[in-house]
Design a protein around this motif. Structure first.
Motif, mmCIF file in Angstrom:
data_model
loop_
_atom_site.group_PDB
_atom_site.id
_atom_site.type_symbol
_atom_site.label_atom_id
_atom_site.label_comp_id
_atom_site.label_asym_id
_atom_site.label_seq_id
_atom_site.Cartn_x
_atom_site.Cartn_y
_atom_site.Cartn_z
ATOM 1 N N VAL A 38 0.840 -1.204 0.000
ATOM 2 C CA VAL A 38 0.000 0.000 0.000
ATOM 3 C C VAL A 38 0.871 1.248 0.000
ATOM 4 O O VAL A 38 0.616 2.200 -0.755
ATOM 5 C CB VAL A 38 -0.978 -0.006 1.197
ATOM 6 C CG1 VAL A 38 -1.675 1.331 1.348
ATOM 7 C CG2 VAL A 38 -2.001 -1.127 1.024
ATOM 8 N N LEU A 39 1.916 1.276 0.823
ATOM 9 C CA LEU A 39 2.786 2.448 0.886
ATOM 10 C C LEU A 39 3.466 2.700 -0.447
ATOM 11 O O LEU A 39 3.446 3.823 -0.967
ATOM 12 C CB LEU A 39 3.831 2.278 1.992
ATOM 13 C CG LEU A 39 4.845 3.417 2.125
ATOM 14 C CD1 LEU A 39 4.146 4.743 2.400
ATOM 15 C CD2 LEU A 39 5.862 3.098 3.206
ATOM 16 N N GLU A 40 4.062 1.670 -1.034
ATOM 17 C CA GLU A 40 4.762 1.853 -2.308
ATOM 18 C C GLU A 40 3.793 2.261 -3.418
ATOM 19 O O GLU A 40 4.108 3.114 -4.244
ATOM 20 C CB GLU A 40 5.516 0.581 -2.681
ATOM 21 C CG GLU A 40 6.719 0.345 -1.796
ATOM 22 C CD GLU A 40 7.395 -0.993 -2.039
ATOM 23 O OE1 GLU A 40 7.028 -1.690 -3.012
ATOM 24 O OE2 GLU A 40 8.285 -1.338 -1.252
ATOM 25 N N SER A 41 2.606 1.664 -3.434
ATOM 26 C CA SER A 41 1.608 2.015 -4.454
ATOM 27 C C SER A 41 1.145 3.453 -4.288
ATOM 28 O O SER A 41 1.021 4.198 -5.269
ATOM 29 C CB SER A 41 0.408 1.067 -4.376
ATOM 30 O OG SER A 41 0.801 -0.259 -4.622
ATOM 31 N N ALA A 42 0.892 3.855 -3.057
ATOM 32 C CA ALA A 42 0.431 5.218 -2.794
ATOM 33 C C ALA A 42 1.516 6.235 -3.139
ATOM 34 O O ALA A 42 1.227 7.285 -3.726
ATOM 35 C CB ALA A 42 0.001 5.361 -1.338
ATOM 36 N N LEU A 43 2.764 5.944 -2.798
ATOM 37 C CA LEU A 43 3.853 6.864 -3.112
ATOM 38 C C LEU A 43 4.065 6.977 -4.617
ATOM 39 O O LEU A 43 4.306 8.081 -5.130
ATOM 40 C CB LEU A 43 5.150 6.419 -2.427
ATOM 41 C CG LEU A 43 5.192 6.646 -0.918
ATOM 42 C CD1 LEU A 43 6.432 6.003 -0.316
ATOM 43 C CD2 LEU A 43 5.141 8.124 -0.594
ATOM 44 N N ARG A 44 3.966 5.875 -5.337
ATOM 45 C CA ARG A 44 4.098 5.903 -6.797
ATOM 46 C C ARG A 44 3.010 6.792 -7.406
ATOM 47 O O ARG A 44 3.263 7.620 -8.268
ATOM 48 C CB ARG A 44 4.028 4.493 -7.374
ATOM 49 C CG ARG A 44 4.418 4.417 -8.833
ATOM 50 C CD ARG A 44 4.516 2.984 -9.343
ATOM 51 N NE ARG A 44 4.875 2.065 -8.285
ATOM 52 C CZ ARG A 44 4.146 1.003 -7.898
ATOM 53 N NH1 ARG A 44 3.095 0.679 -8.478
ATOM 54 N NH2 ARG A 44 4.499 0.221 -6.921
ATOM 55 N N ARG A 45 1.774 6.618 -6.930
ATOM 56 C CA ARG A 45 0.647 7.416 -7.443
ATOM 57 C C ARG A 45 0.824 8.891 -7.072
ATOM 58 O O ARG A 45 0.522 9.781 -7.874
ATOM 59 C CB ARG A 45 -0.666 6.874 -6.878
ATOM 60 C CG ARG A 45 -1.882 7.580 -7.361
ATOM 61 C CD ARG A 45 -2.117 7.333 -8.852
ATOM 62 N NE ARG A 45 -3.385 7.912 -9.221
ATOM 63 C CZ ARG A 45 -3.524 8.874 -10.110
ATOM 64 N NH1 ARG A 45 -2.478 9.325 -10.757
ATOM 65 N NH2 ARG A 45 -4.698 9.369 -10.383
ATOM 66 N N ALA A 46 1.331 9.159 -5.881
ATOM 67 C CA ALA A 46 1.574 10.540 -5.465
ATOM 68 C C ALA A 46 2.614 11.199 -6.371
ATOM 69 O O ALA A 46 2.451 12.355 -6.772
ATOM 70 C CB ALA A 46 2.023 10.588 -4.006
ATOM 71 N N GLU A 47 3.667 10.471 -6.707
ATOM 72 C CA GLU A 47 4.695 11.001 -7.604
ATOM 73 C C GLU A 47 4.109 11.296 -8.976
ATOM 74 O O GLU A 47 4.415 12.327 -9.580
ATOM 75 C CB GLU A 47 5.870 10.019 -7.725
ATOM 76 C CG GLU A 47 6.721 9.937 -6.484
ATOM 77 C CD GLU A 47 7.420 11.246 -6.148
ATOM 78 O OE1 GLU A 47 7.794 12.003 -7.067
ATOM 79 O OE2 GLU A 47 7.586 11.522 -4.952
ATOM 80 N N GLU A 48 3.257 10.421 -9.481
ATOM 81 C CA GLU A 48 2.606 10.654 -10.774
ATOM 82 C C GLU A 48 1.736 11.908 -10.716
ATOM 83 O O GLU A 48 1.718 12.713 -11.653
ATOM 84 C CB GLU A 48 1.741 9.457 -11.169
ATOM 85 C CG GLU A 48 2.517 8.209 -11.517
ATOM 86 C CD GLU A 48 1.631 6.986 -11.665
ATOM 87 O OE1 GLU A 48 0.386 7.118 -11.612
ATOM 88 O OE2 GLU A 48 2.176 5.882 -11.841
ATOM 89 N N THR A 49 1.011 12.064 -9.619
ATOM 90 C CA THR A 49 0.122 13.210 -9.463
ATOM 91 C C THR A 49 0.905 14.517 -9.400
ATOM 92 O O THR A 49 0.489 15.528 -9.962
ATOM 93 C CB THR A 49 -0.728 13.049 -8.186
ATOM 94 O OG1 THR A 49 -1.508 11.854 -8.309
ATOM 95 C CG2 THR A 49 -1.648 14.233 -7.955
ATOM 96 N N LEU A 50 2.049 14.496 -8.736
ATOM 97 C CA LEU A 50 2.841 15.707 -8.555
ATOM 98 C C LEU A 50 3.786 15.994 -9.714
ATOM 99 O O LEU A 50 4.320 17.106 -9.807
ATOM 100 C CB LEU A 50 3.645 15.611 -7.259
ATOM 101 C CG LEU A 50 2.803 15.550 -5.987
ATOM 102 C CD1 LEU A 50 3.688 15.282 -4.777
ATOM 103 C CD2 LEU A 50 1.994 16.816 -5.803
ATOM 104 N N ALA A 51 3.987 15.041 -10.595
ATOM 105 C CA ALA A 51 4.976 15.191 -11.666
ATOM 106 C C ALA A 51 4.730 16.427 -12.515
ATOM 107 O O ALA A 51 5.670 17.163 -12.849
ATOM 108 C CB ALA A 51 5.004 13.949 -12.543
#
Length: 96
Positions: A38-51
């Motif tokens: 969950v942490l890795e998935s959420a962080l990956r999605r957060a990076e995509e959102t902020l890119a």
């Protein structure tokens, strides 16, 4: 072996049984703990959102127009100038 990171923050999450089952199955498929998955998935999605807020890309002709707009002298906006010259609501009659 990667150095262990001391995690001090906690995030609680409420979810449906179906959502938890799906996340658990996905974590097991990757041989990871549910928390890691969950942490890795959420962080990956957060990076995509902020890119798009971190990287600014334009085609060359649009980039040149953008830079020209930045380099151009400021336009005179009389209403904005008036607004900035008037005392603010918190100035109590004092000029800044």
């Amino acid at each position: 072996m990667a150095p262990r990171i001391n995690r001090t923050e906690k995030l609680d999450l409420r979810l449906t049984a179906e959502a938890k089952h799906t996340l658990t199955a996905a974590a097991q498929a990757q041989r990871r703990s549910l928390s890691e998955f969950v942490l890795e998935s959420a962080l990956r999605r957060a990076e995509e959102t902020l890119a798009d807020r971190r990287v600014f890309q334009l085609p060359p002709e649009q980039w040149e127009a953008f830079v020209a707009a930045l380099d151009a002298p400021p336009r005179d906006l009389p209403r904005l100038r008036t607004l900035l010259e008037e005392p603010g609501v918190f100035a109590h009659g004092k000029q800044v």
